[in-house]
Design an enzyme around this catalytic site. Structure first.
Site, PDB file in Angstrom:
ATOM      1  N   ASP A 107       0.694  -1.020  -0.539  1.00  0.00           N
ATOM      2  CA  ASP A 107      -0.378  -0.076  -0.113  1.00  0.00           C
ATOM      3  C   ASP A 107       0.755   1.330   0.228  1.00  0.00           C
ATOM      4  O   ASP A 107       0.553   2.385   0.750  1.00  0.00           O
ATOM      5  CB  ASP A 107      -0.975  -0.144   1.186  1.00  0.00           C
ATOM      6  CG  ASP A 107      -1.793  -1.272   1.190  1.00  0.00           C
ATOM      7  OD1 ASP A 107      -2.151  -1.387  -0.013  1.00  0.00           O
ATOM      8  OD2 ASP A 107      -2.332  -1.105   1.856  1.00  0.00           O
ATOM      9  N   ARG A 108       2.135   1.342  -0.268  1.00  0.00           N
ATOM     10  CA  ARG A 108       2.879   2.472  -0.706  1.00  0.00           C
ATOM     11  C   ARG A 108       3.079   3.252   0.433  1.00  0.00           C
ATOM     12  O   ARG A 108       3.717   4.046   0.663  1.00  0.00           O
ATOM     13  CB  ARG A 108       2.333   3.834  -1.896  1.00  0.00           C
ATOM     14  CG  ARG A 108       1.907   3.014  -2.805  1.00  0.00           C
ATOM     15  CD  ARG A 108       3.362   3.135  -4.274  1.00  0.00           C
ATOM     16  NE  ARG A 108       2.727   2.650  -4.683  1.00  0.00           N
ATOM     17  CZ  ARG A 108       2.004   1.469  -5.414  1.00  0.00           C
ATOM     18  NH1 ARG A 108       2.566   0.699  -4.829  1.00  0.00           N
ATOM     19  NH2 ARG A 108       2.276   1.383  -7.235  1.00  0.00           N
ATOM     20  N   LEU A 109       2.946   2.281   1.526  1.00  0.00           N
ATOM     21  CA  LEU A 109       3.628   2.544   3.012  1.00  0.00           C
ATOM     22  C   LEU A 109       5.565   2.121   3.650  1.00  0.00           C
ATOM     23  O   LEU A 109       5.034   0.808   4.247  1.00  0.00           O
ATOM     24  CB  LEU A 109       3.141   1.869   4.349  1.00  0.00           C
ATOM     25  CG  LEU A 109       1.272   2.671   3.455  1.00  0.00           C
ATOM     26  CD1 LEU A 109       0.256   1.490   5.199  1.00  0.00           C
ATOM     27  CD2 LEU A 109       1.806   4.019   4.289  1.00  0.00           C
TER      28      LEU A 109
END
Ligand code: FMN
Length: 219
Positions: A195-197
């Site tokens: 999730d692009r985290l």
């Protein structure tokens, strides 16, 4: 992270995506972490894990970048070899700062390095040069890297001329060829996460004798 995200990461590019970058305690040596990641990259089967993007800039701030191979890394810095007449070398001589970027795709990892650049000694370059095959040594003499050349025949003729010159002789390291060492002032580790985290830690120091300051950055 949702179960779907976890599954997507695990079955796509996700070899490293579920791995957290351990929270630094503050006394870590980034070179030790780099070596660990570099070893994992070599073990992963990635083609040319030692390839890295080298960015340079002219004195008026115009950047350029190209891929080279990392040949040595230790506490002193990151060394690659090239032709000192090439565009990159000219830019490094005029403006001795570079940035290096490694991208180990299946591990979802990136390392960025920034620092001052110095030439390695002739003796040091020769030591590496002599470990290369004769063809590569001849090639280094024959290629005026980054200069225009009319056609392939001309390049091949230059190779024949150099072969003739060194017929039955050792091929020494040309004075116009050798290493550059990037002495790191900034090293950033990026670990891809779902999730692009992503996890990012940047290590900074002003001089090689200082301790590293570690900061977590937003992805
Ligand atoms: C995988 C790969 C590895 C390369 N390794 C080197 C290298 O170690 N040294 C080098 O001078 N050029 C290397 N090159 C070629 C450079 O990318 C570049 O074309 C060349 O150095 C001239 O760049 P310049 O005109 O900006 O100086 C490599 C290219 C690739 C794609």
């Amino acid at each position: 992270m949702s179960l779907f995200s976890k599954l997507r990461c695990a079955v796509t590019l996700g070899q490293g995506v579920l791995v957290n970058l351990p929270e630094p305690k503050g006394d870590e040596e980034p070179l030790a972490l780099f070596s660990q990641w570099f070893d994992s990259a070599k073990a992963s089967g990635i083609v040319l894990p030692e390839s890295m993007l080298v960015a340079t800039a002219t004195t008026d701030g115009r950047p350029s970048a190209r891929v080279v191979l990392l040949k040595e890394v230790d506490e002193q810095g990151f060394v690659f070899y090239t032709n000192y007449g090439s565009r990159k070398a000219q830019e490094l001589i005029d403006n001795p700062f570079a940035s290096l970027t490694f991208h180990w795709n299946i591990l979802q990892r990136q390392v960025r390095i920034e620092g001052r650049v110095e030439k390695v000694s002739y003796e040091h370059s020769d030591g590496y040069f002599q470990s290369r095959g004769r063809g590569s040594r001849i090639g280094a003499w024959a290629s005026h890297q980054s200069q225009p050349i009319g056609n392939r025949q001309q390049l091949e003729q230059q190779v024949r001329d150099i072969e003739q010159q060194f017929h039955n002789k050792d091929v020494p390291c040309p004075e116009f060829w050798g290493g550059f060492r990037v002495i790191p002032e900034v090293i950033e580790f990026w670990q891809g996460k779902a999730d692009r985290l992503h996890d990012r830690y940047v290590y900074r120091r002003q001089t090689p004798t200082e301790n590293w300051q570690i900061t977590r950055l937003s992805p």
